[in-house]
Design a protein around this motif. Sequence first.
Motif, PDB file in Angstrom:
ATOM      1  N   ASP A  70      11.552  -0.236   4.058  1.00 32.87           N
ATOM      2  CA  ASP A  70      10.971   0.499   5.268  1.00 32.87           C
ATOM      3  C   ASP A  70       9.421   0.771   5.126  1.00 32.87           C
ATOM      4  OD1 ASP A  70      13.607   0.725   5.963  1.00 32.87           O
ATOM      5  OD2 ASP A  70      13.874   2.731   5.179  1.00 32.87           O
ATOM      6  N   VAL A  71       9.118   1.115   4.053  1.00 31.78           N
ATOM      7  CA  VAL A  71       7.707   1.554   3.825  1.00 31.78           C
ATOM      8  C   VAL A  71       6.787   0.098   3.964  1.00 31.78           C
ATOM      9  CG1 VAL A  71       5.888   2.119   1.992  1.00 31.78           C
ATOM     10  CG2 VAL A  71       8.012   3.413   2.095  1.00 31.78           C
ATOM     11  N   PHE A  72       7.170  -1.011   3.313  1.00 30.04           N
ATOM     12  CA  PHE A  72       6.383  -2.027   3.548  1.00 30.04           C
ATOM     13  C   PHE A  72       6.473  -2.874   4.995  1.00 30.04           C
ATOM     14  CE2 PHE A  72       6.353  -1.377  -1.020  1.00 30.04           C
ATOM     15  CZ  PHE A  72       4.659  -1.272  -1.219  1.00 30.04           C
ATOM     16  N   ALA A  73       7.695  -2.317   5.543  1.00 33.92           N
ATOM     17  CA  ALA A  73       7.601  -2.876   6.769  1.00 33.92           C
ATOM     18  C   ALA A  73       6.616  -2.333   7.762  1.00 33.92           C
ATOM     19  CB  ALA A  73       8.915  -2.849   7.635  1.00 33.92           C
ATOM     20  N   TRP A  74       6.364  -0.903   7.489  1.00 36.72           N
ATOM     21  CA  TRP A  74       5.432   0.009   8.082  1.00 36.72           C
ATOM     22  C   TRP A  74       4.053  -0.353   7.826  1.00 36.72           C
ATOM     23  CZ3 TRP A  74       1.679   3.270   6.448  1.00 36.72           C
ATOM     24  CH2 TRP A  74       1.244   3.981   7.281  1.00 36.72           C
ATOM     25  N   MET A  75       4.085  -0.587   6.657  1.00 33.46           N
ATOM     26  CA  MET A  75       2.518  -1.237   6.185  1.00 33.46           C
ATOM     27  C   MET A  75       2.332  -2.321   6.772  1.00 33.46           C
ATOM     28  SD  MET A  75       0.695   0.794   4.316  1.00 33.46           S
ATOM     29  CE  MET A  75      -0.594  -0.435   3.918  1.00 33.46           C
ATOM     30  N   ASP A 128       6.569 -10.814   1.870  1.00 32.67           N
ATOM     31  CA  ASP A 128       5.438 -11.082   2.786  1.00 32.67           C
ATOM     32  C   ASP A 128       4.389 -10.209   2.665  1.00 32.67           C
ATOM     33  OD1 ASP A 128       7.285 -12.961   3.429  1.00 32.67           O
ATOM     34  OD2 ASP A 128       8.230 -11.856   5.166  1.00 32.67           O
ATOM     35  N   PHE A 129       4.575  -8.904   2.740  1.00 31.60           N
ATOM     36  CA  PHE A 129       3.190  -8.363   2.545  1.00 31.60           C
ATOM     37  C   PHE A 129       2.357  -8.310   1.310  1.00 31.60           C
ATOM     38  CE2 PHE A 129       1.156  -4.336   1.267  1.00 31.60           C
ATOM     39  CZ  PHE A 129       0.271  -4.044   2.432  1.00 31.60           C
ATOM     40  N   ASP A 130       3.277  -8.357   0.315  1.00 36.26           N
ATOM     41  CA  ASP A 130       2.436  -8.528  -1.183  1.00 36.26           C
ATOM     42  C   ASP A 130       1.627  -9.815  -1.071  1.00 36.26           C
ATOM     43  OD1 ASP A 130       2.010  -7.985  -4.009  1.00 36.26           O
ATOM     44  OD2 ASP A 130       2.929  -9.621  -4.309  1.00 36.26           O
ATOM     45  N   GLN A 131       2.283 -10.884  -0.438  1.00 38.37           N
ATOM     46  CA  GLN A 131       1.573 -12.140  -0.705  1.00 38.37           C
ATOM     47  C   GLN A 131       0.631 -12.387   0.545  1.00 38.37           C
ATOM     48  OE1 GLN A 131       2.487 -14.831  -2.384  1.00 38.37           O
ATOM     49  NE2 GLN A 131       0.763 -15.972  -1.688  1.00 38.37           N
ATOM     50  N   SER A 132       0.599 -11.475   1.530  1.00 42.76           N
ATOM     51  CA  SER A 132      -0.687 -11.459   2.390  1.00 42.76           C
ATOM     52  C   SER A 132      -1.775 -10.830   1.710  1.00 42.76           C
ATOM     53  CB  SER A 132      -0.339 -10.631   3.674  1.00 42.76           C
ATOM     54  OG  SER A 132      -1.373 -10.530   4.523  1.00 42.76           O
ATOM     55  N   MET A 133      -1.624  -9.893   0.969  1.00 36.44           N
ATOM     56  CA  MET A 133      -2.464  -8.842   0.093  1.00 36.44           C
ATOM     57  C   MET A 133      -3.135  -9.690  -0.906  1.00 36.44           C
ATOM     58  SD  MET A 133      -3.064  -6.106   1.483  1.00 36.44           S
ATOM     59  CE  MET A 133      -3.831  -5.170   0.173  1.00 36.44           C
ATOM     60  N   ARG A 134      -2.289 -10.549  -1.478  1.00 31.48           N
ATOM     61  CA  ARG A 134      -2.889 -11.304  -2.635  1.00 31.48           C
ATOM     62  C   ARG A 134      -3.732 -12.621  -2.105  1.00 31.48           C
ATOM     63  NH1 ARG A 134      -0.240 -11.108  -7.460  1.00 31.48           N
ATOM     64  NH2 ARG A 134       1.525  -9.637  -7.774  1.00 31.48           N
ATOM     65  N   ALA A 154      -7.649  -9.029 -11.595  1.00 30.82           N
ATOM     66  CA  ALA A 154      -8.489  -8.270 -10.698  1.00 30.82           C
ATOM     67  C   ALA A 154      -7.589  -7.566  -9.931  1.00 30.82           C
ATOM     68  CB  ALA A 154      -9.805  -9.130 -10.257  1.00 30.82           C
ATOM     69  N   TYR A 155      -6.635  -8.304  -9.213  1.00 28.35           N
ATOM     70  CA  TYR A 155      -5.891  -7.961  -8.055  1.00 28.35           C
ATOM     71  C   TYR A 155      -5.035  -6.798  -8.824  1.00 28.35           C
ATOM     72  CZ  TYR A 155      -2.010  -7.599  -4.755  1.00 28.35           C
ATOM     73  OH  TYR A 155      -0.977  -6.974  -3.576  1.00 28.35           O
ATOM     74  N   ARG A 156      -4.293  -7.030 -10.013  1.00 29.40           N
ATOM     75  CA  ARG A 156      -3.474  -6.165 -10.413  1.00 29.40           C
ATOM     76  C   ARG A 156      -4.207  -4.810 -11.187  1.00 29.40           C
ATOM     77  NH1 ARG A 156      -1.505 -10.406 -13.762  1.00 29.40           N
ATOM     78  NH2 ARG A 156      -2.375  -9.579 -15.564  1.00 29.40           N
TER      79      ARG A 156
END
Length: 200
Positions: A70-75, A128-134, A154-156
């Motif tokens: 829910d949270v990451f769909a919203w994000m 999907d959200f995490d991959q986009s951010m990376r 650096a990302y971590r």
Amino acid sequence: MAKDKRQLKRDRIREYFLNAAKEIIMHDGAESVTVREVANRAGYSYATLYNYFEDLNDLLRETKQSMFRDVFAWMTKAVSDVPKDISGLKKTYEIYMSYYFDHSHVFNFFYNHKISAPETPNDPYNKDFDQSMRETFKSLALSCQLLEEDVPLAYRLLVYVVHGLLTLHFSGNTNSSLEMAVGEMGMMIDFIFDRKVNEK
């Protein structure tokens, strides 16, 4: 067809229980979740709940997975128009942090509430959200002359900083505010990307 209808009904009732647990967590915290209270809010007996979940830990584990989605769909939706640059990265994490400032019980449930049953093999994180951010982070990092082999670390580091700032705030041991936390996060992003390189 009859079997499909039975499964649909089962899935619907299961969702009632999950939604009831989410409601309790959002307003009162995970510590307030009990089998009886969840069943009562869902409109069923607590005995019925055990037809869908092994125990309270199983219910909380499934609830956690559902709330992560829910949270990451919203994000994903909230940052859809954010530019893919450093200012956009800062804005994305500001939105992320502001969500938890508004929903402190959710943060505490995700990161501080121990669920004794083992985690399921399915990662509840929105891939999907995490991959986009990376990918955004990697593109910005390389354009700022950060070595490619240093990008994952650096990302971590940034992820740990963001969650560390949130943890400090919710600990009650600091007088932090959202503005202060966002400011600290912004300075860390500037440090990681070394804005001076871009300005030369």
